[in-house]
Design a protein around this motif. Structure first.
Motif, mmCIF file in Angstrom:
data_model
loop_
_atom_site.group_PDB
_atom_site.id
_atom_site.type_symbol
_atom_site.label_atom_id
_atom_site.label_comp_id
_atom_site.label_asym_id
_atom_site.label_seq_id
_atom_site.Cartn_x
_atom_site.Cartn_y
_atom_site.Cartn_z
ATOM 1 N N PHE A 1 0.820 -1.219 -0.180
ATOM 2 C CA PHE A 1 -0.061 0.029 0.056
ATOM 3 C C PHE A 1 0.847 1.302 -0.084
ATOM 4 N N ASP A 2 0.722 2.182 -0.997
ATOM 5 C CA ASP A 2 1.975 2.895 -1.379
ATOM 6 C C ASP A 2 1.412 4.195 -0.969
ATOM 7 N N SER A 3 1.716 5.162 0.012
ATOM 8 C CA SER A 3 1.272 6.325 0.174
ATOM 9 C C SER A 3 2.342 7.472 -0.029
ATOM 10 N N ARG A 4 3.358 7.142 -0.813
ATOM 11 C CA ARG A 4 4.465 8.151 -1.121
ATOM 12 C C ARG A 4 3.770 9.306 -2.036
ATOM 13 N N PRO A 5 4.319 10.384 -2.221
ATOM 14 C CA PRO A 5 3.904 11.382 -2.769
ATOM 15 C C PRO A 5 3.848 11.172 -4.398
ATOM 16 N N PRO A 6 2.850 11.455 -5.272
ATOM 17 C CA PRO A 6 2.766 11.062 -6.582
ATOM 18 C C PRO A 6 3.541 11.643 -7.277
ATOM 19 N N HIS A 7 4.139 10.725 -8.489
ATOM 20 C CA HIS A 7 5.144 11.547 -9.608
ATOM 21 C C HIS A 7 4.568 10.997 -10.825
ATOM 22 N N PHE A 8 4.247 12.314 -11.558
ATOM 23 C CA PHE A 8 3.925 12.121 -12.870
ATOM 24 C C PHE A 8 4.170 13.062 -13.840
ATOM 25 N N GLN A 9 4.128 12.967 -15.220
ATOM 26 C CA GLN A 9 4.501 13.710 -16.151
ATOM 27 C C GLN A 9 3.212 14.707 -16.457
ATOM 28 N N LYS A 10 3.465 15.857 -16.335
ATOM 29 C CA LYS A 10 2.280 16.707 -16.242
ATOM 30 C C LYS A 10 1.788 17.023 -18.013
ATOM 31 N N ARG A 11 0.706 16.889 -17.961
ATOM 32 C CA ARG A 11 0.143 17.121 -19.410
ATOM 33 C C ARG A 11 -0.952 18.422 -19.544
ATOM 34 N N PRO A 12 -0.348 19.639 -19.517
ATOM 35 C CA PRO A 12 -1.058 20.906 -19.463
ATOM 36 C C PRO A 12 -2.017 21.133 -20.498
ATOM 37 N N ASP A 13 -1.731 19.915 -21.435
ATOM 38 C CA ASP A 13 -2.758 20.479 -22.719
ATOM 39 C C ASP A 13 -3.886 19.502 -22.565
ATOM 40 N N LYS A 14 -3.857 18.858 -21.656
ATOM 41 C CA LYS A 14 -5.125 17.632 -21.352
ATOM 42 C C LYS A 14 -5.702 18.053 -19.991
ATOM 43 N N TYR A 15 -4.835 18.247 -18.821
ATOM 44 C CA TYR A 15 -5.422 18.330 -17.820
ATOM 45 C C TYR A 15 -4.991 19.825 -17.057
ATOM 46 N N ARG A 16 -5.781 19.835 -15.840
ATOM 47 C CA ARG A 16 -5.665 21.032 -15.026
ATOM 48 C C ARG A 16 -4.791 20.859 -13.796
ATOM 49 N N TYR A 17 -3.933 21.995 -13.581
ATOM 50 C CA TYR A 17 -3.106 21.840 -12.494
ATOM 51 C C TYR A 17 -2.997 23.018 -11.572
ATOM 52 N N LEU A 18 -3.496 22.902 -10.384
ATOM 53 C CA LEU A 18 -3.650 24.368 -9.416
ATOM 54 C C LEU A 18 -3.110 23.717 -8.193
ATOM 55 N N LEU A 19 -2.867 24.544 -7.351
ATOM 56 C CA LEU A 19 -2.540 24.401 -5.933
ATOM 57 C C LEU A 19 -3.351 25.008 -4.985
ATOM 58 N N GLN A 20 -3.547 24.467 -3.764
ATOM 59 C CA GLN A 20 -4.108 25.178 -2.751
ATOM 60 C C GLN A 20 -3.041 25.293 -1.846
ATOM 61 N N HIS A 21 -2.645 26.615 -1.888
ATOM 62 C CA HIS A 21 -1.326 27.016 -0.982
ATOM 63 C C HIS A 21 -1.653 27.985 0.027
ATOM 64 N N PHE A 22 -1.154 28.015 1.229
ATOM 65 C CA PHE A 22 -1.385 28.992 2.150
ATOM 66 C C PHE A 22 -0.147 29.009 3.576
ATOM 67 N N VAL A 23 -0.253 29.884 3.962
ATOM 68 C CA VAL A 23 0.587 30.391 5.298
ATOM 69 C C VAL A 23 -0.324 30.591 6.340
ATOM 70 N N GLY A 24 -0.291 30.095 7.398
ATOM 71 C CA GLY A 24 -1.075 30.369 8.553
ATOM 72 C C GLY A 24 -0.274 30.622 9.861
#
Length: 392
Positions: free
Chosen positions: A144-167
């Motif tokens: 059961f693999d909970s390591r962070p995902p690694h993939f080649q981004k495809r911005p021509d096909k999918y959407r990539y955003l961040l929810q980023h914050f400082v608190g």
């Protein structure tokens, strides 16, 4: 002759997802004879994060909830309201409390072994898996693999955003916060062509976690988050305060397909399996629902479930539409959430975000927002290319 393995289950990673699965296994009597190895990169002995979530049912972690709120505030220039929650409560758990709670449960489960190390490779075999790690080579029936995902981004096909914050967790010199009300989204600040809001968890009249949160493609220089929080506190009349703790984070929000399994014997967990909801970034409850789902199947059949997550396609589609709008015209997000909170109760919205609403309830939610932005995003989805911002 049956294959012999060192372990029945190997869990790669000891964060929220890996520890969650280990915990649920430890609580299932039918799996008491299963040998479990948890490989974690570092000892979890610091309060490195907090998790917040809404719920209308008891959870296994209620005893370590640091605070809960019975009211929720939404604020924008067009609409402000404090809602009294009916079925739900909004809750927060500190990371260290969760690690200690799970750690005690795992210590009491002699079949579970924890090893410090990093998993370098996981490989399917005909009957199980082989893991190459910094602590050695291990075999197991399932990984059961909970390591962070690694993939080649495809911005021509999918959407990539961040929810980023400082608190900042702040202690003010005077009474200013309402400890009964979570400031869920305060969109009254400048949006700057993005989705930007303040998020406040008050613990007392003087103490609160104040976060500046954005949904956008790039993080900001840290000074910009800090200025936004100081400006917000100043508008509340707070000029004298201490910063007791700080949180910094960036959660991926994407509709890039994230596989739930790799071959026959590797099951992905956490963000690697898409458990951070693409349109909001909330993950804690989804991670635990996933763990419980996996453990029920392992206990009943000896195998992971055929459908590892139980996700329903229509909610993934809704997430994609909102991501497309955020990427194409982020400032529209404020208007969309204003309409959602104007025409729906928090209960209905929470159920919708929990992906447990009926088709009729989904229609009610969708009918509460202006259709134009969503229709344009549907067109982008149908043509197979994400929307792009067009500057006028």
């Amino acid at each position: 002759m049956a294959a012999t393995f060192e372990y029945d289950y190997l869990i790669a990673g000891g964060g929220a997802a890996g520890l969650s699965l280990a915990y649920y296994i430890s609580q299932e009597p039918r799996l008491a004879d299963k040998r479990v190895l948890v490989i974690e990169p570092e000892a979890k002995n610091q309060n490195d994060r907090t998790w917040s979530f809404w719920t209308d049912a008891p959870t296994p972690f209620d005893s370590i909830v640091a605070h809960e709120w019975e009211q929720l505030a939404f604020r924008s220039p067009q609409f402000e309201q404090v809602f009294k929650l009916a079925r739900h409560r909004y809750k927060m758990i500190r990371g260290l409390d969760f690690y200690n709670f799970v750690g005690q449960a795992l210590t009491a489960a002699p079949q579970i072994v924890r090893v410090q190390g990093t998993v370098e490779t996981l490989e399917n075999t005909s009957t199980g898996i082989v893991a190459q790690t910094s602590a050695g080579t291990f075999t197991a029936r399932y990984a059961f693999d909970s390591r962070p995902p690694h993939f080649q981004k495809r911005p021509d096909k999918y959407r990539y955003l961040l929810q980023h914050f400082v608190g900042w967790e702040v202690e003010a010199a005077q009474d200013v916060f309402n400890p009964k009300t979570v400031e869920f989204m305060d969109f009254r600040g400048e949006q700057q062509h993005e989705a930007r809001f303040m998020y406040v968890l008050p613990f007392s009249k003087r103490r609160a976690l104040v976060e500046y949160t954005l949904f956008s493609a790039e993080v900001l220089p840290k000074a910009e988050y800090e200025k936004a929080m100081r400006d917000y506190l100043r508008e509340l009349g707070v000029t004298d305060f201490r910063i007791e703790a700080e949180e910094v984070g960036a959660i991926p929000m994407t509709d890039h397909p994230l596989p739930t399994t790799v071959g026959r014997h590797i099951v992905n967990l956490g963000t690697r399996a898409g458990r951070a909801k693409p349109s909001t970034g909330y993950a804690f409850k989804r991670i635990h629902a996933h763990s419980a789902h996996l453990v029920r199947a392992l206990a009943a059949t000896g195998q992971p479930p055929a459908d590892p997550t139980g996700d329903q396609w229509q909610f993934s589609f809704f997430d994609t539409l909102l991501l497309d709008i955020m990427q194409r015209q982020g400032e529209q997000t404020r208007h969309i959430f204003t309409e959602l909170f104007t025409y729906n109760t928090p209960e209905r919205l929470f159920d919708f975000l929990d992906e447990r609403t009926s088709n009729w309830e989904n229609l009610q939610v969708l009918n509460s927002v202006t259709p134009g932005p969503f229709l344009r995003s549907i067109a982008h989805v149908l043509r197979g290319r994400p929307g792009r911002r067009v500057e006028k």
